[in-house]
Design an enzyme around this catalytic site. Structure first.
Site, short mmCIF file in Angstrom:
data_model
loop_
_atom_site.label_atom_id
_atom_site.label_comp_id
_atom_site.label_asym_id
_atom_site.label_seq_id
_atom_site.Cartn_x
_atom_site.Cartn_y
_atom_site.Cartn_z
N HIS A 168 -8.72 21.66 16.14
CA HIS A 168 -7.63 20.63 16.05
C HIS A 168 -6.50 21.27 15.97
O HIS A 168 -6.16 22.14 15.22
CB HIS A 168 -7.83 19.89 14.60
CG HIS A 168 -6.51 18.87 14.37
ND1 HIS A 168 -6.88 17.41 14.84
CD2 HIS A 168 -5.41 18.80 13.90
CE1 HIS A 168 -5.66 16.85 14.50
NE2 HIS A 168 -4.84 17.64 14.06
N CYS A 169 -5.68 21.03 17.09
CA CYS A 169 -4.54 21.83 17.33
C CYS A 169 -3.16 21.37 16.50
O CYS A 169 -2.90 20.12 16.83
CB CYS A 169 -4.36 21.71 18.81
SG CYS A 169 -2.70 22.80 19.19
N PRO A 170 -2.53 21.87 15.50
CA PRO A 170 -1.49 21.37 14.63
C PRO A 170 -0.39 21.25 15.78
O PRO A 170 0.75 20.61 15.50
CB PRO A 170 -1.11 22.53 13.66
CG PRO A 170 -1.85 23.73 14.18
CD PRO A 170 -3.01 23.37 15.18
#
Length: 227
Positions: free
Chosen positions: A90-92
Site C-alpha cells: 500500500h503506497c501512501p
C-alpha cells in the site's frame, strides 16, 4: 536563455513530461489495483475441489489458502479494506494499493518521474553559480533548497525503481519478499520461489499480459515437477 534565443523545444518537452507524470500519478492513484470480485469465488471453488482430491502435500496445504475465498498471492489491505490480487504494497504517496492491475503502470510512473527529476536536477544545477558571499546565499537560498530536495527525491525514486524491477524480474512482490517466512504457500513450497519462470518470461508476463493470471496453476505445476 532559451526563450530569448527562441529555442522552445526543450522547455515544451519538459512541461509535457511533467504533465505526463502528473497524469500517470492520477491514473495509478485512482485505478483499480486488482480488487478481488465476488465472481472470482467460483474459480477458487474449482481449485478447492481439485486440491481436495489430491494427495500432494503442497496441494493440501494450498487448500487452506483457498478456504479464505481469495486467489493465491492476494492479500487483504487493512487501509483500503479490500482484498487485492498479487498484492505488492500500500503506497501512501498515491493513497492506493499497488497490485496486479496497476503495478506495471506504477513502474512506468516511477520511470517517467525519474526522468523529470534528473532533468529538473540539471536545470537547478545550471542555475547555480557559486560565490562566497552572504548576498549570493540570500538570493539563491530557494534554488539551493530546491536542488537538495530534488537530489533526495531522485535517490528515493531511483532506489524504488531498481528494487521493483528486481522483484518483477524474479516474479515476486514486496509483500512476499518481506514476509516470505510467514506466507503459507511460500513457506511450504518445495522451491524458494514457485512463481519464477525466468527473467524474460517474468518481464513479459508482467508488462505485456492483457489478462489476470491464475497463479494457482503456476504454483501447482511447479510443485508437481520432478526434482
Amino acid at each position: 536563455r532559451r526563450e530569448e534565443r527562441g529555442e522552445l523545444l526543450q522547455p515544451v518537452l519538459f512541461v509535457l513530461l511533467v504533465l505526463c507524470s502528473v497524469l500517470l500519478y492520477l491514473k495509478v492513484s485512482l485505478m483499480d489495483p486488482g480488487f478481488v470480485k465476488a465472481d472470482e469465488e467460483g474459480q477458487v471453488n474449482h481449485f478447492r475441489k481439485e486440491s481436495a482430491e489430491a494427495k500432494n502435500t503442497s496441494l493440501l496445504l494450498a487448500t487452506v489458502w483457498f478456504l479464505l475465498q481469495q486467489p493465491m498471492r492476494a492479500k487483504h489491505c487493512q487501509l483500503c479494506q479490500h482484498c487485492v490480487r498479487r498484492y505488492d504494497h500500500h503506497c501512501p504517496w498515491i493513497e492506493n494499493c499497488v497490485g496486479e492491475k496497476n503495478h506495471p503502470l506504477f513502474i512506468v510512473y516511477l520511470s517517467v518521474q525519474l526522468v523529470v527529476l534528473l532533468w529538473a536536477w540539471y536545470i537547478a544545477w545550471s542555475g547555480l553559480h557559486f560565490e562566497q558571499s552572504w548576498d549570493w546565499l540570500q538570493h539563491n537560498i530557494f534554488l539551493i533548497i530546491s536542488f537538495l530536495l530534488i537530489v533526495i527525491f531522485t535517490i528515493v525514486d531511483l532506489l524504488l525503481l531498481i528494487s521493483h524491477l528486481y522483484l518483477v524480474s524474479c516474479n515476486t512482490t514486496t509483500w512476499e519478499f518481506m514476509s516470505h517466512h510467514r506466507i503459507s504457500y511460500l513457506k511450504h513450497s518445495e522451491s524458494e520461489n514457485p512463481f519464477d519462470q525466468g527473467v524474460i518470461l517474468n518481464l513479459w508476463r508482467f508488462f505485456c499480459s492483457c489478462h489476470l493470471t491464475t497463479w494457482e496453476k503456476i504454483y501447482f505445476h511447479r510443485d508437481s515437477e520432478p526434482v
